[in-house]
Write a protein that holds these residues in place. Structure first.
Motif, mmCIF file in Angstrom:
data_model
loop_
_atom_site.group_PDB
_atom_site.id
_atom_site.type_symbol
_atom_site.label_atom_id
_atom_site.label_comp_id
_atom_site.label_asym_id
_atom_site.label_seq_id
_atom_site.Cartn_x
_atom_site.Cartn_y
_atom_site.Cartn_z
ATOM 1 N N ASN A 22 -26.699 79.191 66.445
ATOM 2 C CA ASN A 22 -25.442 78.593 66.889
ATOM 3 C C ASN A 22 -24.251 79.018 66.041
ATOM 4 O OD1 ASN A 22 -26.226 77.145 69.170
ATOM 5 N ND2 ASN A 22 -27.064 75.517 67.912
ATOM 6 N N LEU A 23 -24.473 79.290 64.775
ATOM 7 C CA LEU A 23 -23.360 79.607 63.876
ATOM 8 C C LEU A 23 -23.236 81.097 63.556
ATOM 9 C CD1 LEU A 23 -23.782 76.613 61.408
ATOM 10 C CD2 LEU A 23 -22.233 76.805 63.360
ATOM 11 N N ALA A 24 -24.025 81.941 64.206
ATOM 12 C CA ALA A 24 -24.023 83.369 63.882
ATOM 13 C C ALA A 24 -22.671 84.022 64.126
ATOM 14 C CB ALA A 24 -25.104 84.092 64.690
ATOM 15 N N VAL A 25 -21.958 83.583 65.141
ATOM 16 C CA VAL A 25 -20.662 84.190 65.463
ATOM 17 C C VAL A 25 -19.661 83.962 64.332
ATOM 18 C CG1 VAL A 25 -18.733 84.090 67.086
ATOM 19 C CG2 VAL A 25 -21.048 83.948 67.921
ATOM 20 N N PHE A 26 -19.857 82.884 63.579
ATOM 21 C CA PHE A 26 -18.898 82.527 62.547
ATOM 22 C C PHE A 26 -19.251 83.106 61.183
ATOM 23 C CE2 PHE A 26 -19.021 79.094 65.718
ATOM 24 C CZ PHE A 26 -17.767 79.296 66.252
ATOM 25 N N ALA A 27 -20.165 84.075 61.128
ATOM 26 C CA ALA A 27 -20.546 84.680 59.848
ATOM 27 C C ALA A 27 -19.369 85.428 59.226
ATOM 28 C CB ALA A 27 -21.741 85.613 60.026
ATOM 29 N N LEU A 28 -18.630 86.181 60.018
ATOM 30 C CA LEU A 28 -17.489 86.937 59.483
ATOM 31 C C LEU A 28 -16.367 86.013 59.014
ATOM 32 C CD1 LEU A 28 -16.153 89.677 58.885
ATOM 33 C CD2 LEU A 28 -15.188 89.558 61.180
ATOM 34 N N PRO A 29 -15.933 85.030 59.820
ATOM 35 C CA PRO A 29 -14.898 84.125 59.296
ATOM 36 C C PRO A 29 -15.354 83.362 58.051
ATOM 37 C CG PRO A 29 -15.046 83.894 61.662
ATOM 38 C CD PRO A 29 -16.165 84.777 61.241
ATOM 39 N N PHE A 30 -16.622 82.975 57.997
ATOM 40 C CA PHE A 30 -17.143 82.293 56.819
ATOM 41 C C PHE A 30 -17.074 83.202 55.605
ATOM 42 C CE2 PHE A 30 -20.737 81.180 54.045
ATOM 43 C CZ PHE A 30 -20.384 79.878 53.731
ATOM 44 N N PHE A 31 -17.477 84.462 55.767
ATOM 45 C CA PHE A 31 -17.440 85.433 54.676
ATOM 46 C C PHE A 31 -16.008 85.641 54.181
ATOM 47 C CE2 PHE A 31 -17.054 89.941 53.400
ATOM 48 C CZ PHE A 31 -17.871 89.911 52.289
ATOM 49 N N VAL A 32 -15.080 85.793 55.118
ATOM 50 C CA VAL A 32 -13.678 85.986 54.746
ATOM 51 C C VAL A 32 -13.141 84.749 54.040
ATOM 52 C CG1 VAL A 32 -11.343 86.290 55.686
ATOM 53 C CG2 VAL A 32 -13.224 87.700 56.529
ATOM 54 N N GLY A 33 -13.486 83.570 54.561
ATOM 55 C CA GLY A 33 -13.021 82.333 53.952
ATOM 56 C C GLY A 33 -13.563 82.127 52.551
ATOM 57 N N VAL A 34 -14.845 82.414 52.354
ATOM 58 C CA VAL A 34 -15.436 82.267 51.012
ATOM 59 C C VAL A 34 -14.789 83.241 50.038
ATOM 60 C CG1 VAL A 34 -17.547 82.652 49.678
ATOM 61 C CG2 VAL A 34 -17.621 81.282 51.751
ATOM 62 N N ASN A 35 -14.588 84.473 50.455
ATOM 63 C CA ASN A 35 -13.971 85.456 49.558
ATOM 64 C C ASN A 35 -12.518 85.097 49.245
ATOM 65 O OD1 ASN A 35 -16.058 87.230 48.924
ATOM 66 N ND2 ASN A 35 -15.896 88.197 50.929
ATOM 67 N N ALA A 36 -11.784 84.629 50.247
ATOM 68 C CA ALA A 36 -10.393 84.243 50.004
ATOM 69 C C ALA A 36 -10.332 83.020 49.088
ATOM 70 C CB ALA A 36 -9.686 83.956 51.326
ATOM 71 N N GLY A 37 -11.221 82.067 49.308
ATOM 72 C CA GLY A 37 -11.260 80.890 48.443
ATOM 73 C C GLY A 37 -11.640 81.239 47.020
ATOM 74 N N THR A 38 -12.598 82.144 46.866
ATOM 75 C CA THR A 38 -12.995 82.591 45.527
ATOM 76 C C THR A 38 -11.843 83.302 44.831
ATOM 77 O OG1 THR A 38 -15.276 82.827 46.287
ATOM 78 C CG2 THR A 38 -14.684 83.958 44.263
ATOM 79 N N TRP A 39 -11.130 84.125 45.565
ATOM 80 C CA TRP A 39 -9.974 84.819 44.988
ATOM 81 C C TRP A 39 -8.909 83.806 44.565
ATOM 82 C CZ3 TRP A 39 -4.987 84.771 47.004
ATOM 83 C CH2 TRP A 39 -4.082 85.561 46.328
ATOM 84 N N ALA A 40 -8.648 82.837 45.443
ATOM 85 C CA ALA A 40 -7.624 81.830 45.130
ATOM 86 C C ALA A 40 -8.026 81.002 43.912
ATOM 87 C CB ALA A 40 -7.392 80.918 46.335
ATOM 88 N N TYR A 41 -9.294 80.661 43.807
ATOM 89 C CA TYR A 41 -9.752 79.901 42.652
ATOM 90 C C TYR A 41 -9.615 80.730 41.371
ATOM 91 C CZ TYR A 41 -12.585 76.960 39.637
ATOM 92 O OH TYR A 41 -13.009 76.165 38.615
ATOM 93 N N GLY A 42 -9.902 82.019 41.468
ATOM 94 C CA GLY A 42 -9.783 82.908 40.314
ATOM 95 C C GLY A 42 -8.351 83.089 39.852
ATOM 96 N N THR A 43 -7.399 82.896 40.757
ATOM 97 C CA THR A 43 -5.989 83.026 40.372
ATOM 98 C C THR A 43 -5.397 81.715 39.875
ATOM 99 O OG1 THR A 43 -5.243 82.602 42.631
ATOM 100 C CG2 THR A 43 -5.596 84.914 41.998
ATOM 101 N N GLY A 44 -6.221 80.652 39.832
ATOM 102 C CA GLY A 44 -5.760 79.390 39.272
ATOM 103 C C GLY A 44 -5.324 78.361 40.292
ATOM 104 N N ALA A 45 -5.755 78.488 41.535
ATOM 105 C CA ALA A 45 -5.335 77.547 42.574
ATOM 106 C C ALA A 45 -6.057 76.212 42.484
ATOM 107 C CB ALA A 45 -5.571 78.155 43.954
ATOM 108 N N GLY A 46 -7.145 76.149 41.750
ATOM 109 C CA GLY A 46 -7.926 74.919 41.671
ATOM 110 C C GLY A 46 -8.835 74.763 42.877
ATOM 111 N N TRP A 47 -9.645 73.705 42.836
ATOM 112 C CA TRP A 47 -10.623 73.507 43.914
ATOM 113 C C TRP A 47 -9.954 73.213 45.249
ATOM 114 C CZ3 TRP A 47 -15.428 74.948 43.606
ATOM 115 C CH2 TRP A 47 -16.027 75.051 42.352
ATOM 116 N N LEU A 48 -8.971 72.358 45.243
ATOM 117 C CA LEU A 48 -8.302 71.985 46.486
ATOM 118 C C LEU A 48 -7.553 73.175 47.088
ATOM 119 C CD1 LEU A 48 -7.601 69.757 48.489
ATOM 120 C CD2 LEU A 48 -5.620 69.219 47.061
ATOM 121 N N GLY A 49 -6.805 73.876 46.266
ATOM 122 C CA GLY A 49 -6.072 75.042 46.753
ATOM 123 C C GLY A 49 -6.994 76.136 47.249
ATOM 124 N N ALA A 50 -8.089 76.365 46.525
ATOM 125 C CA ALA A 50 -9.044 77.384 46.950
ATOM 126 C C ALA A 50 -9.690 77.005 48.274
ATOM 127 C CB ALA A 50 -10.115 77.584 45.879
ATOM 128 N N GLY A 51 -10.008 75.717 48.435
ATOM 129 C CA GLY A 51 -10.589 75.269 49.702
ATOM 130 C C GLY A 51 -9.626 75.434 50.865
#
Length: 146
Positions: A22-51
């Protein structure tokens, strides 16, 4: 008690497979979201900002893909857009199936064979869901034009 354990294990594997399909179609958006959130957290956005950045990036990825599928006319271009979504879904299916069969099957060759079958099944499922998006869009266009 052993029978109950086996039934619960089968139910758990079935639930995981159902979620995967059921969730296979959302693998790419999930991957992009996790990478963007990880990048944002690494730049100091905090947990809320990264999420928030991760959710925004994932939603934007999905919206752009659906918009492109609605606007692009040539079939080859739609197939390329679908392939961009199907490839990560197939990869996720491969690794999910491999993780499941490693628990039940001692032969590495058969583990790999079943993992490839799982990847194909998940990839085809993701492709058919994307084709459903396109078909629904075409139906809407035909109804609007009538």
């Amino acid at each position: 008690m052993i029978i109950l354990d086996m039934l619960v294990s089968i139910a758990a594997v079935g639930t995981i497979c159902w979620l995967l399909f059921n969730l296979a179609v959302f693998a790419l958006p999930f991957f992009v979201g996790v990478n963007a959130g990880t990048w944002a957290y690494g730049t100091g956005a905090g947990w809320l900002g990264a999420g928030l950045v991760g959710l925004l990036a994932a939603g934007l990825t999905l919206a752009v893909a659906q918009g492109l599928l609605m606007l692009v006319r040539p079939l080859w271009a739609r197939m390329l857009i679908a392939l961009v979504f199907v490839a990560p879904a197939g990869l996720a299916g491969f690794h999910a199936t491999l993780g499941i069969v490693k628990l039940t099957m001692p032969s590495e060759t058969w583990q790999f064979v079943f993992a490839i079958i799982g990847a194909i099944a998940v990839g085809v499922t993701a492709f058919l869901r994307l084709a459903g998006w396109v078909a629904a869009d075409q139906t809407d266009r035909n109804l609007a034009g009538a």
